[in-house]
Enzyme design. Structure first.
Site, short mmCIF file in Angstrom:
data_model
loop_
_atom_site.label_atom_id
_atom_site.label_comp_id
_atom_site.label_asym_id
_atom_site.label_seq_id
_atom_site.Cartn_x
_atom_site.Cartn_y
_atom_site.Cartn_z
N ASP A 1 0.85 -1.18 0.00
CA ASP A 1 0.00 0.00 0.00
C ASP A 1 0.89 1.24 0.00
OD1 ASP A 1 -2.07 1.78 0.26
OD2 ASP A 1 -2.30 1.47 2.43
N GLU B 1 -3.14 0.08 -3.87
CA GLU B 1 -3.02 -1.13 -3.05
C GLU B 1 -2.98 -2.37 -3.94
OE1 GLU B 1 -5.91 -1.35 0.62
OE2 GLU B 1 -6.77 -0.22 -1.04
MG LIG Z 1 -2.50 4.16 0.62
#
Ligand SMILES: [Mg+2]
Lengths: 84, 396
Positions: B4, B99
């Site tokens: 992420d 992500e």
């Molecule tokens: Mg993020």
């Protein structure tokens, strides 16, 4: 401060052997040759069929956004950004 | 492995503009009325949150610097990060614009360890884009995501199979994705604050209180992923588009024109992904942010823009508008793969061919080169990318 320009410019570019990378060295604008110290970001955009490569570069003082239109083989100075 | 990007849009802007580094930065859309879509860690620390208006944010933090988001930049960077991950495993899932899940099970014959891969990926993303990311490594997606969030920012947290329960034990229940404020309060009321307490709580009580979710909660608290077999061949659950307007719209004719445009966008996505849908919904938001959604399910599946338009205008007609609207959204749900010719009624074939031609023109000359004349009633809108947006690979 961001100022839109949108003018065609002449640019000096090195195509590296390793990787598919273009490295901008200088460009001519308003009769001046601006030496590029660093390319801070680059990305690609699609405009219909045409692929546009965009670069944010700096001469050590101001930031310039340049674009390269693959179909017409043309360089444009899109915007100039001065700090403050 | 879960990856992420940290404060993604804001980090990209800080990488592009060296003078913004170390400063509180907020990324906003290009319209006048847009809200903050992302902020840098410097800004987050000083209380800036996603969804704040410019005015609210300025009052909170006068030194905040606003920059206009550039969707194409974030999409292209996402595509390139995806390419980097594909060098380590073919099993990469793009969850949102920043992500990813990468299944490394098969890669361990080629690389020394998942942590080595994670470190290499982090290094390459840092070198090429000047941004940081957080990585979680675990036996399943659930724990990988929790580990990734746990290490934020710039983290690398690996949880071995035997350590999963111990890792989960001390974490607050809201670390489990899907447990929002409401659910957290309900659990707290039962005296459950940590995942360990949730794990040890009798599942029969949870089931009585939360239905099937009670079982899921109990599973997740011990780090078991109950949603493993959920993916049905990459079929999205719904496809939707929405627009927020510069000026609120009260005129039904203009609202209809916008719905025609939105229906066209949804139909185009359906055609592109080769799916058909039978459920359609209309969402509208009033200036005070009250948001209403109405749904309708048709007796047949269709990818047809006109049918979508007619369905959502029927839904619009069932609303008594109490004010002008600031946002409109159209989405398709209840989808399945496009199998045979979906036009059940005569007369639609010609229209299908027409839309195919429109798609081809738009592919060649850019989105909205060709569109229904009714949509010209409206000035071009500004839009902000949704965090759930998944790029289609158009650079291959
Ligand atoms: Mg993020």
């Amino acid at each position: 401060m961001l100022t839109r320009v949108g003018e065609r410019v002449v640019a000096g570019v090195v195509f590296r052997k390793e990787g598919r990378k273009m490295e901008l060295k200088w460009f001519l604008w308003k009769g001046r040759k601006l030496e590029i110290k660093e390319t801070t970001y680059m990305w690609r955009e699609r405009d219909g069929r045409e692929l546009i490569h965009r670069f944010v570069v700096t001469d050590g003082k101001d930031l310039y956004e340049l674009s390269y239109r693959q179909e017409g083989l043309m360089w444009f100075l899109e915007a100039v950004e001065t700090d403050g | 492995m879960y990856i992420d990007m940290d404060a993604y849009f804001a980090s990209v802007e800080q990488a592009s503009r060296p003078y913004l580094r170390g400063k509180p930065v907020a990324v906003v859309g290009s319209g006048k009325r847009t809200v903050i879509v992302a902020s840098s860690y410097e800004a987050k620390r000083l209380g800036i949150k996603t969804g704040m208006t410019r005015g609210e944010a300025i009052r909170k933090l006068p030194s905040l610097v606003f920059v206009e988001g550039r969707n194409n930049k974030y999409v292209d960077t996402c595509v390139r990060i995806h390419e980097i991950l594909l060098r380590y495993t073919p099993e990469v899932e793009i969850c949102s614009i920043d992500e990813f899940f990468a299944d490394l099970t098969g890669s361990l014959l080629l690389f020394p360890s998942p942590a080595d891969i994670a470190a290499a990926v982090k290094r390459e993303i840092g070198e090429r884009f000047g941004i940081t990311c957080s990585v979680g490594i675990a036996p399943n997606k659930l724990v990988a995501k929790i580990a990734g969030e746990f290490g934020k920012p710039d983290g690398l947290v690996a949880v071995e199979k035997d350590d999963v329960e111990r890792f989960m034990e001390g974490l607050p229940v809201e670390s489990i994705p899907g447990i929002g404020r409401k659910m957290k309060e309900a659990l707290n009321a039962l005296g459950i604050r940590t995942c360990g307490e949730l794990r040890d709580f009798p599942v029969s009580v949870l089931r009585r209180r939360f239905g099937i979710w009670g079982d899921y909660l109990s599973f997740m608290a011990r780090g078991t992923d109950p949603f493993r077999a959920r993916d049905q061949g990459g079929l999205p659950r719904s496809i939707g588009h929405s627009m927020t307007f510069e000026k609120n719209i009260g005129d039904r004719v203009v609202i209809r024109a916008r719905l025609l445009e939105l229906s066209g966008m949804v139909a185009r996505r359906l055609r592109k992904e080769k799916i058909v849908a039978k459920g359609f919904s209309l969402t509208l938001r009033y200036p005070d942010f009250t948001t209403l959604t109405k749904r309708m399910t048709l007796p047949f599946y269709t990818p047809n823009g006109r049918i979508i338009y007619e369905t959502v205008t029927a839904l619009l007609d069932s609303f008594r508008l109490k004010d002008a609207v600031r946002l409109l959204g159209v989405s398709a749900f209840n989808v399945r793969r496009f199998a045979a010719n979906p036009s059940l009624f005569g007369g639609l074939d010609r229209e299908e061919r027409l839309w195919k031609a429109v798609d081809d023109v738009n592919d060649a000359f850019g989105e909205c080169s060709l569109r229904p004349a009714t949509t010209l009633l409206c000035v071009r809108h500004h839009w902000v990318i949704s965090p759930a947006y998944r790029p289609v690979c158009f650079f291959s």
